[in-house]
Motif scaffolding. Structure first.
Motif, short mmCIF file in Angstrom:
data_model
loop_
_atom_site.label_atom_id
_atom_site.label_comp_id
_atom_site.label_asym_id
_atom_site.label_seq_id
_atom_site.Cartn_x
_atom_site.Cartn_y
_atom_site.Cartn_z
N UNK A 22 0.82 -1.22 0.00
CA UNK A 22 0.00 0.00 0.00
C UNK A 22 0.85 1.26 0.00
N UNK A 23 1.97 1.22 0.74
CA UNK A 23 2.83 2.40 0.83
C UNK A 23 3.39 2.77 -0.54
N UNK A 24 3.55 1.79 -1.40
CA UNK A 24 4.02 2.08 -2.76
C UNK A 24 2.87 2.40 -3.70
N UNK A 25 1.88 1.53 -3.75
CA UNK A 25 0.90 1.64 -4.84
C UNK A 25 -0.21 2.65 -4.57
N UNK A 26 -0.50 2.89 -3.29
CA UNK A 26 -1.58 3.85 -3.00
C UNK A 26 -1.23 5.25 -3.53
N UNK A 27 -0.04 5.78 -3.25
CA UNK A 27 0.33 7.08 -3.84
C UNK A 27 0.34 7.04 -5.37
N UNK A 28 0.77 5.91 -5.94
CA UNK A 28 0.77 5.80 -7.40
C UNK A 28 -0.66 5.94 -7.94
N UNK A 29 -1.57 5.24 -7.27
CA UNK A 29 -2.96 5.30 -7.73
C UNK A 29 -3.54 6.69 -7.51
#
Lengths: 193, 193
Positions: free
Chosen positions: B49-56
């Motif tokens: 989540x720490x990686x992909x949430x900001x990406x999304x």
């Protein structure tokens, strides 16, 4: 008793060789882009060396297929990893009446090849080279670990890691190790048993 | 101006889908094996989540192909990422005379689709979904980054990340990020230009 391992350098799209046996220059850049010399020919990054050098040192025997043995012209007499190499083949080469410390020929299948290599390796590990051999080991339930050296290139076609695997899907535990080299990410997985 | 990115969850042997569209249960385990809820349906690990949430969150528009749009039945009306989705198609659907905030249809090629999506995304990024769209973007030199969610399973066959790429080989810089989730390794690469 050691482990049975295999590994391959693969592209982002999963190929160990590009179309028409191309792409090796790109896949194997990491063999020459570092500062740590590994005889006879490699110069790899310190990060890569810290992972793979102990792996190589812990390898007591190799298993390869006849195709690779012929392609490399028997590596000029001995495999560069400097261990006895078990060659799985349908028929022993005419010019090699006897097994020796360099090459041992097995003609009765992958189980026999693994058993012979384990005997030769003693407490050390057995490394399986080449997609066909790796596939046969995995299908026979004889493989313990797989190493992926993931390289940031897309080849668009070619040969995949295990080819058309009869027993797929196969699940793994891990990665049990992730190491960032120069132009390569090393990942290690354990076969789920 | 934002980036144009694509990404896919792939098996160790490079497949985004197994033989006969199989393997999705194994590939997408990481969508449900964690403790961080991402509406409407995901529960991913904190590391993922720490990686992909900001990406999304940084994604301002999507590009998909007509096949995915039809397969998902237009995601019930709006894409779950809650942004306007540009659909590249040969022919506008009969039942959608006008573009709206949910879907915009582009019929004149990938360059036009990317231009439209960039306009919609403003300062945010454009995400390209689906192997065919990603391939076309990469071939046209329009792709900036690719994300690989590497899952420890071997599928033995199926569809590869970019399919049969006309411009291969393509080299990337990176990984610019490597994050270990639960049952998935996230890797991010920049297209070398």
């Amino acid at each position: 008793m050691g482990k049975v391992t295999t590994g391959a350098t693969i592209s982002l799209d999963g190929y160990i060789a590009g179309p028409g046996e191309s792409g090796f220059d790109l896949l194997f850049q990491w063999y020459g882009n570092g500062e740590v010399e590994i005889p006879p020919r490699l110069r790899i990054s310190a990060a890569s060396a810290a992972l793979v050098k102990p792996e190589w040192d812990d390898t007591g025997a190799l298993i390869v297929g006849r195709h690779l043995f012929d392609m490399t012209n028997a590596w000029g007499g001995r495999h560069p990893m400097d261990v006895t190499t078990v060659v799985l083949t349908h028929q022993r080469p005419d010019d090699r009446p006897d097994d020796d410390d360099n090459f041992v020929f097995v003609t009765d299948g992958i189980e026999a090849a693994v058993a012979k290599a384990k005997e030769l390796a003693g407490d050390k590990n057995v490394a399986v080279n080449g997609g066909q051999m790796a596939r046969q080991c995995l299908e026979a339930g004889l493989l313990d670990e797989v190493g992926v050296e993931l390289v940031p290139v897309v080849l668009g076609g070619g040969k995949t890691l295990f080819g058309e695997l009869g027993t797929a899907p196969v699940q793994f535990d891990g990665p049990i190790a992730v190491v960032e080299g120069t132009g390569v990410t090393h990942l290690r997985y354990r076969v789920k048993k």
